[in-house]
Design an enzyme around this catalytic site. Structure first.
Site, PDB file in Angstrom:
ATOM      1  CG  ASP A   1       9.794   3.518 -38.121  1.00  0.00           C
ATOM      2  OD1 ASP A   1      10.217   4.268 -37.068  1.00  0.00           O
ATOM      3  OD2 ASP A   1      10.046   2.458 -38.362  1.00  0.00           O
TER       4      ASP A   1
ATOM      5  CG  HIS B   1      12.031  -2.079 -34.147  1.00  0.00           C
ATOM      6  ND1 HIS B   1      12.553  -1.049 -33.847  1.00  0.00           N
ATOM      7  CD2 HIS B   1      11.572  -2.893 -33.152  1.00  0.00           C
ATOM      8  CE1 HIS B   1      12.561  -1.044 -32.451  1.00  0.00           C
ATOM      9  NE2 HIS B   1      11.954  -2.210 -32.017  1.00  0.00           N
TER      10      HIS B   1
ATOM     11  CG  ASP C   1       7.728  -0.338 -35.901  1.00  0.00           C
ATOM     12  OD1 ASP C   1       6.962  -1.011 -35.793  1.00  0.00           O
ATOM     13  OD2 ASP C   1       9.012  -0.164 -35.838  1.00  0.00           O
TER      14      ASP C   1
END
Length: 225
Positions: free
Chosen positions: A7, A150, A155
């Site tokens: 990610d 985030h 993630d």
């Protein structure tokens, strides 16, 4: 089989507009199980981080100002991922940014088909249902309570669990809940009660009814010469 769940976080949506990578997180899987090996780095984007982006990932210009440049971390990143398939949620976005940065740094870009897109997997498996990472965590009971922002590594760790579930869970095949015994697969024994054979011979009444039915048939196939 080695796979890398990956990610990224960025300053915006399009590198063509001057946006840059600011965080990369990777989790290594072996045969779909996390090995505990990870790669994580923050990257100085050499530009301001817009407030809208900060609201998503919490990474400010000030925080990133003393972090290494992409050129400083690219060799370690490329070495970590090797030639393994990359498991990415919305792969087109991350692959576009990664290849943009790799090209600037003088490294070969990665082919699109190297990525396994869990967003597409989720949409195929659950048509019409929400397919965000948060939605999939909720569907599969993956604890994402620490995801206030985030974050690339967090993630990637959540996505590793979601990816496993999208593939069918820890028992994706027909294996039973109890694991195999040491030294080989366990034999499966199913106990069923004994049932004596039941008589199926026709009764006199059934034979008579059948004979009457045959009399009503015209030119039956079994009588043809």
């Amino acid at each position: 089989m080695r796979e890398i769940v990956l990610d990224t976080e960025t300053t915006g949506f399009k590198p063509e507009e001057g946006h840059r990578l600011i965080e990369i997180g990777c989790v290594e899987l072996h045969n779909h199980v996390a090995t505990g090996k990870t790669f994580h780095c923050y990257v100085n984007p050499e530009r301001d981080v817009p407030p809208d982006a900060v609201a998503v990932h919490g990474l400010t210009t000030e925080f990133l100002s003393d972090k290494p440049l992409f050129n400083d971390v690219v060799a370690e990143f490329v070495a970590f991922i090797g030639d393994a398939p990359l498991v990415i949620h919305n792969a087109a976005f991350d692959m576009h940014f990664l290849n943009w940065e790799l090209r600037i740094a003088g490294y070969p870009v990665m082919p699109k088909d190297r990525a396994i897109d869990t967003l597409l997997m989720a949409r195929q498996k659950f048509p019409g249902a929400p397919a965000t990472l948060d939605a999939l965590c909720k569907r599969f009971g993956v604890d994402n309570s620490s995801r206030t922002y985030h974050g690339a590594l967090l993630d990637a760790q959540l996505l590793a669990e979601v990816y496993l579930e999208l593939r069918g869970g820890r028992q994706a095949g027909l294996a039973l809940a109890s694991g195999p015994a040491a030294g080989g697969p366990a034999a499966v024994r199913i106990d069923r009660p004994h049932r004596a054979p039941r008589p199926h011979a026709p009764s006199e009444e059934e034979l008579a009814a059948h004979a009457e039915l045959l009399k009503k048939l015209k030119n039956p196939l079994w009588a043809a010469e």
